[in-house]
Enzyme design. Sequence first.
Site, PDB file in Angstrom:
ATOM      1  N   ASP A 171       0.899  -1.181   0.084  1.00 32.30           N
ATOM      2  CA  ASP A 171      -0.062   0.136   0.047  1.00 32.30           C
ATOM      3  C   ASP A 171       1.057   1.070  -0.071  1.00 32.30           C
ATOM      4  O   ASP A 171       1.439   1.671   1.007  1.00 32.30           O
ATOM      5  CB  ASP A 171      -0.992  -0.037   1.119  1.00 32.30           C
ATOM      6  CG  ASP A 171      -1.953  -1.136   1.191  1.00 32.30           C
ATOM      7  OD1 ASP A 171      -1.789  -2.177   0.741  1.00 32.30           O
ATOM      8  OD2 ASP A 171      -3.127  -0.773   1.775  1.00 32.30           O
ATOM      9  N   LYS A 234      -7.139   3.334  -3.188  1.00 32.86           N
ATOM     10  CA  LYS A 234      -7.460   3.201  -1.969  1.00 32.86           C
ATOM     11  C   LYS A 234      -7.725   4.718  -1.290  1.00 32.86           C
ATOM     12  O   LYS A 234      -6.881   5.693  -1.904  1.00 32.86           O
ATOM     13  CB  LYS A 234      -6.159   2.784  -1.160  1.00 32.86           C
ATOM     14  CG  LYS A 234      -6.426   2.489   0.352  1.00 32.86           C
ATOM     15  CD  LYS A 234      -5.355   1.816   0.994  1.00 32.86           C
ATOM     16  CE  LYS A 234      -5.433   2.087   2.579  1.00 32.86           C
ATOM     17  NZ  LYS A 234      -4.058   1.287   3.254  1.00 32.86           N
ATOM     18  N   LYS A 270     -10.395   0.284  -2.208  1.00 35.26           N
ATOM     19  CA  LYS A 270     -10.153  -0.108  -0.832  1.00 35.26           C
ATOM     20  C   LYS A 270     -10.533   1.269  -0.207  1.00 35.26           C
ATOM     21  O   LYS A 270      -9.794   2.100  -0.057  1.00 35.26           O
ATOM     22  CB  LYS A 270      -8.783  -0.592  -0.498  1.00 35.26           C
ATOM     23  CG  LYS A 270      -8.788  -0.728   0.995  1.00 35.26           C
ATOM     24  CD  LYS A 270      -7.212  -1.299   1.264  1.00 35.26           C
ATOM     25  CE  LYS A 270      -7.105  -1.271   2.749  1.00 35.26           C
ATOM     26  NZ  LYS A 270      -5.769  -1.896   3.079  1.00 35.26           N
TER      27      LYS A 270
END
Length: 334
Positions: A171, A234, A270
């Site tokens: 991430d 995300k 996400k």
Amino acid sequence: MPPPVDYCGCVTSTLPAATRPHSNYDLSGVTSSDAALRRFLLGLPGVDKVGLEARSARLGTRSIKTTAKAAGIDLAIRMIDLTTLEGADTAGKVRSLCAKARRPDPGDPTCPSTAAVCVYPDMVAVAKQELRGTGIHVASVATAFPSGRSSLAVKLADTRFAVEAGADEVDMVIDRGAFLSGRFQDVFDEIAAVKGACGDAHLKVILETGELATYDNVRRASWLAMLAGADFIKTSTGKVTPAATLPVTLLMLEAVRDYTGQTGRKVGMKPAGGIRTSKDALKYLVTVNETLGEGWLSPDWFRFGASSLLNDLLMQRQKLATGRYSGPNYVTVD
């Protein structure tokens, strides 16, 4: 019957949502130069703020009955990236979190495990050892998380360290300063370089939408990340307020829909930060289904970045099974 209209007021086709682009963008040569990338991103349609927020509010009022609610809670559990990202993290805390990811409810073997455990790079090896053979992924933040303020060399080293330690997913955070300064090519190049450093690991690109200021910027950053090779986009690091919101998530899901419909490459999404209750999680699942279709209702394509959400899902799950609400003492405190 008039053709359907999406939240921007644009006419859409009657094709399934997951294959239906918002409009036909000309992507030829978009990433060939700084000027072409800038022209494309600044030429994206503006977001109708009122329409976006009204649609997300309507989706949030959908009624979900008992059977569907039970299935939705189990699905939400399977979509969680169970996360600890604190300076005080220890190997013992990570091992405890991994045990919870494997068996969220030790008293109920039918309770599904979570999708992943997300930790800092130096804790990846601990999580990898604890989760070996379970099918639960190990995710690691990288690239000078959460600020993203470091050199590219440091960010790439951070990424490689996590991957070499066993991370299945990385991430990363974008350089919001560069993005807000209009240095889109720099952000693109950095994402592409980190993607290359990931090897076989999947790359989730964190936009930190709470710092992007406008919905138009969220749309541009979503497209920029996907064009640069993101496997997931995300919302947030969870360190900035506001973090994930339903309107921002809807907007990013629409961008995924448009990008996938245009290119044929499927990208995951996400939301992370601030999603704490089962009721909220189910609203997000409804939004995914209505925007992208059932094909995205899978941990392969949608995740929740959360630490406290799992506890509420477990309490609601037990209430559905027994008719009794156990309260917070029923679950572990992470």
